[in-house]
Design an enzyme around this catalytic site. Sequence first.
Site, short mmCIF file in Angstrom:
data_model
loop_
_atom_site.label_atom_id
_atom_site.label_comp_id
_atom_site.label_asym_id
_atom_site.label_seq_id
_atom_site.Cartn_x
_atom_site.Cartn_y
_atom_site.Cartn_z
N TRP A 141 0.82 -1.22 0.00
CA TRP A 141 0.00 0.00 0.00
C TRP A 141 0.85 1.26 0.00
CZ3 TRP A 141 -4.44 -1.02 4.14
CH2 TRP A 141 -5.32 -1.98 3.62
N LYS A 142 2.15 1.13 0.27
CA LYS A 142 3.05 2.29 0.37
C LYS A 142 2.47 3.30 1.37
CE LYS A 142 4.87 1.23 -4.15
NZ LYS A 142 5.53 1.67 -5.37
N HIS B 213 13.05 -2.58 -0.68
CA HIS B 213 12.30 -1.94 -1.78
C HIS B 213 13.12 -0.78 -2.33
CE1 HIS B 213 9.17 0.13 -4.02
NE2 HIS B 213 8.49 -1.01 -3.99
N GLU C 248 12.02 -6.61 -8.52
CA GLU C 248 11.33 -5.36 -8.90
C GLU C 248 12.30 -4.50 -9.69
OE1 GLU C 248 7.72 -4.74 -5.98
OE2 GLU C 248 9.23 -3.19 -5.90
N SER D 60 4.61 -2.22 -11.42
CA SER D 60 3.47 -1.91 -12.29
C SER D 60 2.72 -3.16 -12.75
CB SER D 60 3.91 -1.06 -13.49
OG SER D 60 4.52 0.13 -13.04
N GLY E 280 1.83 -2.81 -6.35
CA GLY E 280 1.77 -1.44 -5.83
C GLY E 280 0.38 -0.85 -6.01
N GLY E 281 0.23 0.08 -6.95
CA GLY E 281 -1.02 0.83 -7.15
C GLY E 281 -2.26 -0.04 -7.24
C1 3PY Z 1 5.03 -1.14 -7.76
O1 3PY Z 1 4.28 -1.95 -8.31
O2 3PY Z 1 5.21 -0.01 -8.21
C2 3PY Z 1 5.74 -1.51 -6.53
O3 3PY Z 1 6.63 -0.80 -6.12
C3 3PY Z 1 5.37 -2.74 -5.79
O4 3PY Z 1 6.11 -2.87 -4.62
#
Ligand code: 3PY
Length: 254
Positions: free
Chosen positions: A10-11, A98, A170, A216, A237-238
């Site tokens: 969720w950041k 991350h 990532e 993404s 992420g989003g």
């Molecule tokens: C993204 O999908 O941008 C992420 O950083 C997932 O951790």
Amino acid sequence: MRKKIVAGNWKMNLGYEEGISLFSEILNMVNDEARGDQQVIVCSPFIHLHHIAKQSANSAVVSVGAQNISQHDAGAYTGEVSAKQVKSTGADYVILGHSERRAYFAEDEKLLEIKVDQALKNRLKPIFCIGETKEEREAGDFWDVLSKQLKETVFHLSEEEFKQVVLAYEPVWAIGTGLTATPEQAQEVHAFIRNEIANNFDQETADATTILYGGSCNPKNAPDLFAQADIDGGLIGGASLKSRDFVDIIKVLN
Ligand code: 3PY
């Protein structure tokens, strides 16, 4: 057989009530739709952890994680949250390594190795991220970058400890940019990571390690990514901020 995992990151999003209500929606939808060999992990800001960990206590499928821990045990470290404190909320996982923490908070391999040890000492499972920048990929030396990130942070662990670790590839150039690695590019790196694990530990450990793709990832690209032999799910992420999108990605694991 290794576990298939979809983890949401969720950041730094969602107020307290917003997070609680999104988690309730996810919990209701997922319990209907996921199988037992799948794990869904929601990594929320610290403020939501205790409540959502309690909500998910009876779920066989949904677990909760943090997005950071301190490198210290306890004491005069204003603003920090320790692994022990995170564990006391009921969380079971923590995202470490991350690229946003590496880039904006100067987290390097040395610090991350200590955080990995802190997590394991406090029975938190690290979701450990590695990835190369655009420049590193274009320069062609990114295999060494990935190899170093693994060696200096998680390859000192015993086999038993390493079994607690979930890895996430990532690519930094695919985070928050809308760009995604092609399924072939991602598979090539995931196979490389698995090979590095086999060289450092053994093939059995490598075959048992869950390696997620992150960057993404969304309901549209997840099917092709998750169809690759060495991609065992995603770190999202989003798209993890919308219950329908997140659950649609989880369904791809089936
Ligand atoms: C993204 O999908 O941008 C992420 O950083 C997932 O951790």
